[in-house]
Design an enzyme around this catalytic site. Sequence first.
Site, mmCIF file in Angstrom:
data_model
loop_
_atom_site.group_PDB
_atom_site.id
_atom_site.type_symbol
_atom_site.label_atom_id
_atom_site.label_comp_id
_atom_site.label_asym_id
_atom_site.label_seq_id
_atom_site.Cartn_x
_atom_site.Cartn_y
_atom_site.Cartn_z
ATOM 1 N N LYS A 189 -47.598 -16.359 44.975
ATOM 2 C CA LYS A 189 -47.434 -17.578 44.165
ATOM 3 C C LYS A 189 -46.173 -17.503 43.305
ATOM 4 O O LYS A 189 -45.587 -18.539 42.957
ATOM 5 C CB LYS A 189 -48.672 -17.838 43.307
ATOM 6 C CG LYS A 189 -49.086 -16.695 42.378
ATOM 7 C CD LYS A 189 -48.403 -16.722 41.023
ATOM 8 C CE LYS A 189 -48.800 -15.505 40.209
ATOM 9 N NZ LYS A 189 -48.122 -15.441 38.892
ATOM 10 N N THR A 246 -48.505 -21.089 37.339
ATOM 11 C CA THR A 246 -47.190 -20.456 37.411
ATOM 12 C C THR A 246 -46.097 -21.462 37.765
ATOM 13 O O THR A 246 -44.945 -21.313 37.344
ATOM 14 C CB THR A 246 -47.212 -19.298 38.427
ATOM 15 O OG1 THR A 246 -48.322 -18.465 38.151
ATOM 16 C CG2 THR A 246 -45.952 -18.469 38.334
#
Length: 335
Positions: A189, A246
């Site tokens: 990610k 994120t």
Amino acid sequence: MAKISVLGAGSWGTALSLLLYNNGHEVMLWSALKDEVEMLRVKREHESKLPGVRLPEEIEITAELEKCLEAPDVAVLAVPSPFTRSTSKQMASFVKEGQIIVNVAKGVEEHTLMTLSEIISQEIPQADVCVLSGPSHAEEVGKGLPTTCVVSAESRKTAEYLQGIFMSPVFRVYTTPDILGVELGGALKNVIALAAGTADGLGYGDNTKAALITRGIAEIARLGTKMGARMETFYGLSGIGDLIVTCASVHSRNRKAGYLMGKGYTMKEAMDEVKMVVEGVYSAKAAKSLAEKYQVEMPIIEEVNKVLFENKQASEAVRDLMLRDKKVETPMLPW
């Protein structure tokens, strides 16, 4: 009450030390950097990485690794991913048989393509290696804002023990047996977040970010399941949950580095400006190599690598993603 050592006194290690102390545990915090140890002892605050979060005097700060590993119930390994192997090597002779080590960093080693728990297990084979991951920026955990994570271990008993260690009214912890899926979600990610930040830097909108998040988790899940992880994991906290935060958060160093590159910074200039380890940069080549090894199509990962390491213009990378051949979104569904 458990005796816990936290190895790595950056923002995440510092925040977890405070969380574990507030949970009623005896906590020792270790750093390899003597200046960092002295600063934390005197200031009781990591002024550069976690300002405003004060550590109680009862949390012992040390640079002595052997002392930190003498008799903890749990050792939390919180060093940045590029230093996981070197720190594990240093730890190995002090770790006892069956010692629980919880890795909380996120990454894949570039030259071996090993996950961080695999590295720790290789260097410290006598340890019981576990993983804690999820959408959990240190800045918010340090302030006691509600957060959820997932812990994964080889045995349910160990996972449930750690669940009890970490869980609090502001830190909810789930368990899963899928260590590989948890680690891959947490590592990959960061690479997608570089792309999301770059899109922000280019002035693109929420539609673009939503597309990157959605197609990003599709890429991560394709690779992860090919490697043996469970699809369900990528729909959970360490998958889509961590990816969303994120890609969107002002606290995300990966998003910030991408944003700066979208504004015209080079990779090195962006990393220097962020002033912390941008783990997505270290995981990008590994992600591309894994895609090639397992013959999985990962176009976002591929374009991020071209921007990072081949001087491709970010705007050109976005255009090439948009102009790929027509695809079916859900090929497993019948018409």
